[in-house]
Design a protein around this motif. Sequence first.
Motif, mmCIF file in Angstrom:
data_model
loop_
_atom_site.group_PDB
_atom_site.id
_atom_site.type_symbol
_atom_site.label_atom_id
_atom_site.label_comp_id
_atom_site.label_asym_id
_atom_site.label_seq_id
_atom_site.Cartn_x
_atom_site.Cartn_y
_atom_site.Cartn_z
ATOM 1 N N TRP A 198 4.565 1.826 1.324
ATOM 2 C CA TRP A 198 4.696 0.031 1.441
ATOM 3 C C TRP A 198 5.499 -0.844 0.588
ATOM 4 N N GLU B 31 1.038 -0.987 0.199
ATOM 5 C CA GLU B 31 -0.025 0.497 0.056
ATOM 6 C C GLU B 31 1.209 1.079 -0.206
ATOM 7 N N ARG C 246 -9.375 3.545 6.165
ATOM 8 C CA ARG C 246 -9.441 4.921 7.181
ATOM 9 C C ARG C 246 -7.490 5.633 6.922
ATOM 10 N N ASN C 247 -6.758 4.783 6.441
ATOM 11 C CA ASN C 247 -5.310 5.015 6.829
ATOM 12 C C ASN C 247 -4.793 5.927 5.139
ATOM 13 N N ASN C 248 -5.671 4.839 4.424
ATOM 14 C CA ASN C 248 -5.212 5.633 2.797
ATOM 15 C C ASN C 248 -5.931 6.752 2.512
ATOM 16 N N ASN C 249 -5.036 7.347 1.342
ATOM 17 C CA ASN C 249 -5.323 8.430 1.230
ATOM 18 C C ASN C 249 -5.609 8.876 0.169
ATOM 19 N N GLN D 209 -1.003 4.768 1.774
ATOM 20 C CA GLN D 209 -1.443 5.054 3.362
ATOM 21 C C GLN D 209 -0.601 6.390 3.586
ATOM 22 N N VAL D 210 -1.885 7.167 4.442
ATOM 23 C CA VAL D 210 -0.770 8.822 5.282
ATOM 24 C C VAL D 210 0.523 8.472 5.601
ATOM 25 N N GLU D 211 1.002 8.013 6.134
ATOM 26 C CA GLU D 211 2.178 8.264 7.355
ATOM 27 C C GLU D 211 3.515 7.157 6.134
ATOM 28 N N HIS D 212 2.557 6.070 5.445
ATOM 29 C CA HIS D 212 4.131 5.345 5.057
ATOM 30 C C HIS D 212 3.435 4.973 3.423
#
Length: 114
Positions: free
Chosen positions: A41, A33, A92-95, A36-39
């Motif tokens: 991967w 992924e 929820r954790n993805n842009n 992700q907002v902060e990563h």
Amino acid sequence: MGARFVIVAAARTGSNRLVAQLQAQRDVWCHGEIHQVEHCWVRGPAGWNRTFPKIEQELLALRKSNLRAFYDSVFSLSHGREHVGFKALFGRNNNLELTKFAIRDTSTKKIVLA
């Protein structure tokens, strides 16, 4: 370069299994992924984890400044394989804006899991 692809999916649709099956092919590399907002991967071969934090920070900075260059950089991390892709999840954790951009991008093939 072969095909560029994105796996577009919601959680619990089998995307991890599909990534593993694609990764088992000799000519396919599939990242995780990257939205992700902060990563971001991205995956690499054995021993590659030592350089991952540096590469991830570079990709995150590029993602903020030049989205087209960001995708080109991700796709260039093919590790010698012809076809390269990544997973874009709705969650929820993805842009979501990045996922929408990837879906609209005509230079990539889409694999949609529902």
